[in-house]
Write a protein that holds these residues in place. Structure first.
Motif, PDB file in Angstrom:
ATOM      1  N   VAL A  11      47.986-134.174  67.681  1.00  0.00           N
ATOM      2  CA  VAL A  11      46.548-134.201  67.396  1.00  0.00           C
ATOM      3  C   VAL A  11      45.894-132.894  67.821  1.00  0.00           C
ATOM      4  CG1 VAL A  11      44.350-135.302  67.982  1.00  0.00           C
ATOM      5  CG2 VAL A  11      46.369-136.710  67.501  1.00  0.00           C
ATOM      6  N   LYS A  12      46.147-132.493  69.053  1.00  0.00           N
ATOM      7  CA  LYS A  12      45.521-131.281  69.581  1.00  0.00           C
ATOM      8  C   LYS A  12      45.998-130.036  68.837  1.00  0.00           C
ATOM      9  CE  LYS A  12      44.771-133.148  74.225  1.00  0.00           C
ATOM     10  NZ  LYS A  12      45.134-133.043  75.663  1.00  0.00           N
ATOM     11  N   ALA A  13      47.281-130.005  68.491  1.00  0.00           N
ATOM     12  CA  ALA A  13      47.823-128.837  67.796  1.00  0.00           C
ATOM     13  C   ALA A  13      47.201-128.691  66.412  1.00  0.00           C
ATOM     14  CB  ALA A  13      49.341-128.943  67.688  1.00  0.00           C
ATOM     15  N   GLN A  14      47.085-129.820  65.687  1.00  0.00           N
ATOM     16  CA  GLN A  14      46.499-129.739  64.340  1.00  0.00           C
ATOM     17  C   GLN A  14      45.019-129.374  64.398  1.00  0.00           C
ATOM     18  OE1 GLN A  14      48.330-129.765  61.543  1.00  0.00           O
ATOM     19  NE2 GLN A  14      49.961-129.848  63.070  1.00  0.00           N
ATOM     20  N   ALA A  15      44.307-129.934  65.362  1.00  0.00           N
ATOM     21  CA  ALA A  15      42.888-129.597  65.505  1.00  0.00           C
ATOM     22  C   ALA A  15      42.716-128.120  65.834  1.00  0.00           C
ATOM     23  CB  ALA A  15      42.251-130.462  66.593  1.00  0.00           C
ATOM     24  N   LEU A  16      43.579-127.595  66.699  1.00  0.00           N
ATOM     25  CA  LEU A  16      43.502-126.182  67.059  1.00  0.00           C
ATOM     26  C   LEU A  16      43.768-125.306  65.842  1.00  0.00           C
ATOM     27  CD1 LEU A  16      43.101-124.174  69.383  1.00  0.00           C
ATOM     28  CD2 LEU A  16      45.577-124.273  69.784  1.00  0.00           C
ATOM     29  N   HIS A  18      55.349-110.075  62.513  1.00  0.00           N
ATOM     30  CA  HIS A  18      55.145-111.508  62.731  1.00  0.00           C
ATOM     31  C   HIS A  18      53.661-111.804  62.870  1.00  0.00           C
ATOM     32  CE1 HIS A  18      55.205-115.571  64.176  1.00  0.00           C
ATOM     33  NE2 HIS A  18      54.523-115.197  65.253  1.00  0.00           N
ATOM     34  N   TRP A  19      53.199-112.794  62.115  1.00  0.00           N
ATOM     35  CA  TRP A  19      51.824-113.288  62.245  1.00  0.00           C
ATOM     36  C   TRP A  19      51.896-114.794  62.481  1.00  0.00           C
ATOM     37  CZ3 TRP A  19      49.684-116.386  58.110  1.00  0.00           C
ATOM     38  CH2 TRP A  19      50.532-116.506  57.010  1.00  0.00           C
ATOM     39  N   PRO A  20      50.998-115.376  63.274  1.00  0.00           N
ATOM     40  CA  PRO A  20      51.074-116.806  63.610  1.00  0.00           C
ATOM     41  C   PRO A  20      50.723-117.668  62.396  1.00  0.00           C
ATOM     42  CG  PRO A  20      49.103-115.832  64.561  1.00  0.00           C
ATOM     43  CD  PRO A  20      49.881-114.703  63.963  1.00  0.00           C
ATOM     44  N   SER A  21      51.748-118.232  61.773  1.00  0.00           N
ATOM     45  CA  SER A  21      51.540-118.975  60.519  1.00  0.00           C
ATOM     46  C   SER A  21      52.016-120.411  60.631  1.00  0.00           C
ATOM     47  CB  SER A  21      52.303-118.275  59.389  1.00  0.00           C
ATOM     48  OG  SER A  21      53.690-118.264  59.648  1.00  0.00           O
ATOM     49  N   LYS A  22      52.146-120.905  61.854  1.00  0.00           N
ATOM     50  CA  LYS A  22      52.679-122.256  62.055  1.00  0.00           C
ATOM     51  C   LYS A  22      51.615-123.272  61.659  1.00  0.00           C
ATOM     52  CE  LYS A  22      56.379-124.447  63.612  1.00  0.00           C
ATOM     53  NZ  LYS A  22      57.710-124.254  63.016  1.00  0.00           N
ATOM     54  N   ALA A  23      51.626-123.645  60.398  1.00  0.00           N
ATOM     55  CA  ALA A  23      50.583-124.534  59.887  1.00  0.00           C
ATOM     56  C   ALA A  23      50.909-126.003  60.098  1.00  0.00           C
ATOM     57  CB  ALA A  23      50.382-124.281  58.388  1.00  0.00           C
ATOM     58  N   TRP A  24      52.158-126.312  60.265  1.00  0.00           N
ATOM     59  CA  TRP A  24      52.542-127.717  60.447  1.00  0.00           C
ATOM     60  C   TRP A  24      53.700-127.729  61.411  1.00  0.00           C
ATOM     61  CZ3 TRP A  24      49.962-131.888  58.769  1.00  0.00           C
ATOM     62  CH2 TRP A  24      50.580-133.125  58.798  1.00  0.00           C
ATOM     63  N   GLY A  25      53.444-128.086  62.659  1.00  0.00           N
ATOM     64  CA  GLY A  25      54.436-127.933  63.706  1.00  0.00           C
ATOM     65  C   GLY A  25      55.476-129.032  63.754  1.00  0.00           C
ATOM     66  N   ALA A  77      57.844-137.254  48.512  1.00  0.00           N
ATOM     67  CA  ALA A  77      57.984-136.208  49.531  1.00  0.00           C
ATOM     68  C   ALA A  77      56.642-135.757  50.072  1.00  0.00           C
ATOM     69  CB  ALA A  77      58.731-135.011  48.946  1.00  0.00           C
ATOM     70  N   LEU A  78      55.581-135.990  49.300  1.00  0.00           N
ATOM     71  CA  LEU A  78      54.266-135.526  49.713  1.00  0.00           C
ATOM     72  C   LEU A  78      53.350-136.664  50.141  1.00  0.00           C
ATOM     73  CD1 LEU A  78      53.605-132.982  46.812  1.00  0.00           C
ATOM     74  CD2 LEU A  78      54.502-132.493  49.083  1.00  0.00           C
ATOM     75  N   GLY A  79      53.802-137.906  50.048  1.00  0.00           N
ATOM     76  CA  GLY A  79      52.925-139.047  50.217  1.00  0.00           C
ATOM     77  C   GLY A  79      52.431-139.269  51.634  1.00  0.00           C
ATOM     78  N   GLY A  80      51.522-140.251  51.775  1.00  0.00           N
ATOM     79  CA  GLY A  80      50.968-140.590  53.073  1.00  0.00           C
ATOM     80  C   GLY A  80      49.603-139.989  53.298  1.00  0.00           C
ATOM     81  N   ILE A  81      48.823-140.616  54.156  1.00  0.00           N
ATOM     82  CA  ILE A  81      47.452-140.162  54.342  1.00  0.00           C
ATOM     83  C   ILE A  81      47.376-138.891  55.190  1.00  0.00           C
ATOM     84  CG2 ILE A  81      46.542-142.482  54.081  1.00  0.00           C
ATOM     85  CD1 ILE A  81      46.108-142.602  57.052  1.00  0.00           C
ATOM     86  N   LEU A  82      48.524-138.410  55.733  1.00  0.00           N
ATOM     87  CA  LEU A  82      48.520-137.125  56.419  1.00  0.00           C
ATOM     88  C   LEU A  82      48.625-135.949  55.443  1.00  0.00           C
ATOM     89  CD1 LEU A  82      50.840-137.730  59.515  1.00  0.00           C
ATOM     90  CD2 LEU A  82      48.348-137.618  59.468  1.00  0.00           C
ATOM     91  N   SER A  83      48.902-136.226  54.182  1.00  0.00           N
ATOM     92  CA  SER A  83      49.101-135.131  53.222  1.00  0.00           C
ATOM     93  C   SER A  83      47.859-134.250  53.059  1.00  0.00           C
ATOM     94  CB  SER A  83      49.556-135.679  51.866  1.00  0.00           C
ATOM     95  OG  SER A  83      48.723-136.722  51.421  1.00  0.00           O
ATOM     96  N   PRO A  84      46.642-134.785  52.990  1.00  0.00           N
ATOM     97  CA  PRO A  84      45.483-133.875  52.915  1.00  0.00           C
ATOM     98  C   PRO A  84      45.334-133.004  54.162  1.00  0.00           C
ATOM     99  CG  PRO A  84      44.872-136.059  52.145  1.00  0.00           C
ATOM    100  CD  PRO A  84      46.222-136.188  52.787  1.00  0.00           C
ATOM    101  N   LEU A  85      45.790-133.503  55.336  1.00  0.00           N
ATOM    102  CA  LEU A  85      45.751-132.695  56.550  1.00  0.00           C
ATOM    103  C   LEU A  85      46.696-131.505  56.409  1.00  0.00           C
ATOM    104  CD1 LEU A  85      44.665-132.424  59.437  1.00  0.00           C
ATOM    105  CD2 LEU A  85      46.590-133.829  60.199  1.00  0.00           C
ATOM    106  N   ARG A  86      47.863-131.742  55.826  1.00  0.00           N
ATOM    107  CA  ARG A  86      48.802-130.656  55.568  1.00  0.00           C
ATOM    108  C   ARG A  86      48.172-129.624  54.635  1.00  0.00           C
ATOM    109  NH1 ARG A  86      54.564-130.448  55.648  1.00  0.00           N
ATOM    110  NH2 ARG A  86      54.659-132.674  56.084  1.00  0.00           N
ATOM    111  N   ILE A  87      47.420-130.102  53.648  1.00  0.00           N
ATOM    112  CA  ILE A  87      46.821-129.188  52.677  1.00  0.00           C
ATOM    113  C   ILE A  87      45.699-128.370  53.305  1.00  0.00           C
ATOM    114  CG2 ILE A  87      45.361-129.160  50.595  1.00  0.00           C
ATOM    115  CD1 ILE A  87      47.280-131.376  49.536  1.00  0.00           C
ATOM    116  N   LEU A  88      44.935-128.968  54.214  1.00  0.00           N
ATOM    117  CA  LEU A  88      43.900-128.204  54.915  1.00  0.00           C
ATOM    118  C   LEU A  88      44.512-127.067  55.725  1.00  0.00           C
ATOM    119  CD1 LEU A  88      41.381-130.912  56.194  1.00  0.00           C
ATOM    120  CD2 LEU A  88      40.903-129.060  54.593  1.00  0.00           C
ATOM    121  N   THR A  89      45.609-127.352  56.428  1.00  0.00           N
ATOM    122  CA  THR A  89      46.251-126.290  57.206  1.00  0.00           C
ATOM    123  C   THR A  89      46.880-125.251  56.280  1.00  0.00           C
ATOM    124  OG1 THR A  89      48.283-127.616  57.417  1.00  0.00           O
ATOM    125  CG2 THR A  89      46.680-127.760  59.194  1.00  0.00           C
TER     126      THR A  89
END
Length: 385
Positions: free
Chosen positions: A110-115, A93-100, A181-193
């Motif tokens: 906010v804090k989880a994504q920034a971390l 197991h490796w910590p891979s939780k990219a989008w909680g 399914a991918l829309g919204g301005i949070l989508s680039p945040l998902r891609i960064l993670t």
């Protein structure tokens, strides 16, 4: 103890956990090495993909092992092999939780994504700007949001440079709008993670995963090591095979570049990052594909290409092996029901669309991987000594 039971079978496996830097959490690997000295013939390392926590890893590994154990005819054949069959099963197991699973409206999100992107006051403020804007106007990217994304892209440590174009948040956002399914301005945040976890998978393969595999190989030098990865875990498994002798490599719906093993990269100098693995693995290298895997077929190329498709002959420049198989080097092509002969030391692209097909949200069939047909395929790898 790291030992986990498998419902319905008198079989167990070890679950060994690592942190984000590749260091082991606890000392469970000592149990694995101890068992390796007890005359094992085959060692299986199972490696999960992105967005997986410990409970998810435990569920996935339990299902994988149970599905393999249910193949009783193949198990019987294995035990009749010269030297017998005494397996050691290890889930990493490796910590891979990219989008909680946090509520996107909460400060916890906010804090989880920034971390996940490196932490710090600046990144936290940038993520907060994006999230607050998404609550007010989810389908409009303001100048402030674009600036926040630009800051994150420039400040997030260790984003991989290979297999991706320059990050353009506005272009990504517009491309995501084409697919609801991918829309919204949070989508680039998902891609960064996504990119952050992609690099972590390789780092884990070169550090913690390689260390435990090397320790086991030293404790049981005659044992055959089988590396089995899923999604980003395919990057980890291949990185291990690059430095530790492995008898076989199985890559299930891999979230890694289709050019990873290429002799020459399309339109660029050099070869694929893992080209050197070819020739190091004496057994078959299995690569599964499915057209129903939306995480690989839609999201991966979007993240890699920043919204612009680049066609090179019939294959894209930015795509994953879970959709296209390994390209740029010789590979056999098969259907999952009738794979034909598995040639040792060579790549086999196996179309599993007839089995990996159950759609589950944005990922499509990406996680639909526990089937008898896939288990039998892995058994064929084991039996091709």
């Amino acid at each position: 103890m790291s030992r986990e039971s498998v419902p319905g079978h008198d079989i167990s496996y070890h679950l060994v956990c690592f942190d984000e830097t590749g260091d082991e959490r606890g000392r469970d690997s000592a149990d694995v090495v101890s068992d390796a000295r007890a005359g094992v013939t085959d060692v299986f390392f199972f490696i999960h993909g992105w967005n997986g926590d410990v409970p998810a890893a435990r569920r996935q590994y339990g299902q994988w092992v149970r599905t393999m154990a249910d193949c009783r005819a193949e198990r019987a054949v294995a035990h009749r092999l010269p030297g017998g069959f005494t397996p050691l099963l290890v889930g990493l197991h490796w910590p891979s939780k990219a989008w909680g699973d946090e509520d996107v409206r909460s400060e916890e999100f906010v804090k989880a994504q920034a971390l996940r992107l490196g932490g710090g006051a600046g990144r936290t403020a940038a993520v907060r700007t994006i999230v607050q804007a998404a609550q007010r106007h989810p389908c409009r990217m303001s100048a402030a949001v674009k600036e926040a994304y630009d800051y994150l892209e420039s400040s997030v440590p260790d984003l991989p440079g290979e297999d991706r174009m320059a990050f353009d948040a506005e272009q990504l956002y517009r491309a995501c709008l084409e697919d609801p399914a991918l829309g919204g301005i949070l989508s680039p945040l998902r891609i960064l993670t996504f990119w952050k976890m992609k690099r972590r998978a390789r780092v884990f393969g070169e550090s913690g995963a390689a260390r435990i595999a090397r320790d086991v190989a030293q404790a049981a030098p005659a044992a055959r090591i089988h590396l089995v990865g899923h999604s980003f875990g395919c990057i980890t498994a291949t990185a291990v095979a690059n430095v530790v002798p492995a008898a076989s490599l199985t890559l299930v719906q891999g979230a890694m570049s289709l050019w990873s093993f290429a002799e020459r990269l399309p339109g660029e100098p050099g070869s694929g990052h893992f080209r050197g693995v070819l020739g190091r693995v004496p057994g078959p290298i299995i690569v599964t594909t499915s057209r129903h895997d939306h995480a690989i077929g839609r999201f991966y190329p979007l993240a890699a290409r920043s919204g612009r498709q680049v066609d090179l002959d019939e294959y894209p420049k930015y795509g994953a092996i879970g959709s296209h198989g390994v390209q740029g080097t010789y590979a056999h092509g098969h259907q999952v029901g009738s794979p034909g002969d598995l040639v040792r030391g060579q790549v086999h692209n196996v179309d599993c669309s007839s089995v990996i097909r159950r759609i589950d949200g944005i990922a499509g069939a990406h996680n639909d991987i526990c089937h008898p047909e896939l288990a039998r395929l892995l058994w064929r790898v084991v039996l091709s000594r």
